[in-house]
Design a protein around this motif. Structure first.
Motif, PDB file in Angstrom:
ATOM      1  N   CYS A   5     -13.925  49.704 -24.050  1.00  0.00           N
ATOM      2  CA  CYS A   5     -13.813  48.257 -24.225  1.00  0.00           C
ATOM      3  C   CYS A   5     -12.937  47.980 -25.441  1.00  0.00           C
ATOM      4  CB  CYS A   5     -15.184  47.623 -24.416  1.00  0.00           C
ATOM      5  SG  CYS A   5     -16.316  47.912 -23.039  1.00  0.00           S
ATOM      6  N   SER A   6     -12.177  46.895 -25.379  1.00  0.00           N
ATOM      7  CA  SER A   6     -11.247  46.588 -26.457  1.00  0.00           C
ATOM      8  C   SER A   6     -11.922  45.890 -27.631  1.00  0.00           C
ATOM      9  CB  SER A   6     -10.111  45.707 -25.934  1.00  0.00           C
ATOM     10  OG  SER A   6     -10.625  44.489 -25.434  1.00  0.00           O
ATOM     11  N   SER A   7     -13.145  45.385 -27.469  1.00  0.00           N
ATOM     12  CA  SER A   7     -13.821  44.697 -28.560  1.00  0.00           C
ATOM     13  C   SER A   7     -14.558  45.696 -29.452  1.00  0.00           C
ATOM     14  CB  SER A   7     -14.809  43.672 -27.996  1.00  0.00           C
ATOM     15  OG  SER A   7     -15.805  44.318 -27.255  1.00  0.00           O
ATOM     16  N   VAL A  12     -18.659  41.973 -29.969  1.00  0.00           N
ATOM     17  CA  VAL A  12     -18.834  42.308 -28.574  1.00  0.00           C
ATOM     18  C   VAL A  12     -18.805  41.079 -27.681  1.00  0.00           C
ATOM     19  CG1 VAL A  12     -21.353  42.224 -28.645  1.00  0.00           C
ATOM     20  CG2 VAL A  12     -20.207  43.694 -26.968  1.00  0.00           C
ATOM     21  N   LEU A  15     -15.377  40.017 -25.796  1.00  0.00           N
ATOM     22  CA  LEU A  15     -14.748  40.991 -24.912  1.00  0.00           C
ATOM     23  C   LEU A  15     -13.701  40.327 -24.026  1.00  0.00           C
ATOM     24  CD1 LEU A  15     -14.763  43.890 -23.698  1.00  0.00           C
ATOM     25  CD2 LEU A  15     -16.470  43.065 -22.077  1.00  0.00           C
ATOM     26  N   ASP A  16     -12.472  40.823 -24.066  1.00  0.00           N
ATOM     27  CA  ASP A  16     -11.423  40.257 -23.219  1.00  0.00           C
ATOM     28  C   ASP A  16     -10.672  41.324 -22.435  1.00  0.00           C
ATOM     29  OD1 ASP A  16      -9.989  41.473 -25.226  1.00  0.00           O
ATOM     30  OD2 ASP A  16      -8.969  39.653 -25.915  1.00  0.00           O
ATOM     31  N   TYR A  18     -11.533  45.353 -20.424  1.00  0.00           N
ATOM     32  CA  TYR A  18     -12.422  46.475 -20.147  1.00  0.00           C
ATOM     33  C   TYR A  18     -11.653  47.526 -19.375  1.00  0.00           C
ATOM     34  CZ  TYR A  18     -16.272  49.185 -18.140  1.00  0.00           C
ATOM     35  OH  TYR A  18     -17.107  50.196 -17.771  1.00  0.00           O
TER      36      TYR A  18
END
Length: 260
Positions: A5-7, A12, A15-16, A18
């Motif tokens: 995940c990028s966050s 969390v 999150l934008d 995955y």
């Protein structure tokens, strides 16, 4: 299965993006929200990604291969094509495609076929090196949502190009190179996506395939009047109109998630 995940842990809720990866023989499912997109990448070449779609709020509504093909006057699927439900609505649109030819008619591999071609290897003995088949892989995912074999429909097979000879016999085009190819699906309504990476039923390779597929999920750009998929076929405009009516009468279920 590896997921990235990028966050950060501290952020969390924002999150934008995955990312996850599937090797051959795995299966996966999730609900894609309207306004999101899924990009699949064949990292190694020779992958097959089989997919089914259902309306998560009415599981009787499902992907309809015959309607998808006949209303767009095509046998293959590629950029511009929309994937229709049996209610005349559009689950998703193919907004980008560097492979250019995806199978829409050949369905799934079965246990007997896989065992006859590559040998019977079960999970209890060899764990992740087993020889899973597409039919059983879909049944496992369907069961998670209270669905069964009666809910199986004709699936699509991404990254698989099918050709025919003069007698009409179908075969998988082994010369079609899908390594590093990508296909992006933009979801036009909330959609339960079920997929597996088992071999295509026409795969005739000597060894059970070993491929790797990357899945990226992110937010999609907003639909505009000059959208390529919207204008690809006149029939697609009717499909988008059906979606608009559906969202208008079901605003609570189909609200686009906030980008904040």
């Amino acid at each position: 299965m590896n997921a990235v995940c990028s966050s950060t842990h501290a952020d969390v809720l924002s999150l934008d993006h995955y990312r996850t990866e599937l090797r051959t023989g795995q299966h996966w499912s999730l609900t894609m929200r309207r306004g999101t997109q899924m990009t699949l990448t064949d990292l190694t070449g020779g992958a097959n990604v089989a997919m089914l779609m259902h309306n998560p709020f009415n599981l009787l509504e499902r992907y309809n291969a015959p309607d998808t093909l006949k209303c767009q006057h095509t046998f293959k699927l590629t950029r511009g094509n929309c994937l229709y439900s049996d209610m005349g609505r559009i689950f998703c649109s193919i907004t980008a495609d560097s492979f250019g030819w995806h199978d829409s008619v050949c369905g799934n591999s079965h246990a007997e076929q896989v065992a006859a071609q590559w040998g019977r290897r079960d999970y209890q003995k060899v764990r992740n090196d087993w020889h899973q088949n597409g039919y059983d892989a879909f049944l496992v995912e369907l069961a998670k949502y209270g669905l069964s074999r009666a809910d199986l429909a004709a699936n699509l097979n991404l990254f698989s190009k099918v050709i025919s000879d003069e007698a009409g016999n179908l075969a998988l085009d082994a010369s079609a190179d899908s390594r590093d190819c990508q296909v992006t699906l933009r979801f036009e309504m909330d959609t339960l996506v079920l997929l597996h990476t088992c071999p295509h039923p026409l795969d005739r390779r000597a060894e059970y395939p070993q491929a790797q597929v990357q899945i990226d999920i992110s937010r999609a750009a907003a639909l505009t009047a000059d959208d390529y998929c919207l204008n690809f076929r006149p029939e697609n405009r009717r499909g988008f109109h059906n979606n608009a009516l559906y969202h208008f009468t079901n605003p609570g279920y189909y609200a686009v998630p906030s980008a904040q």
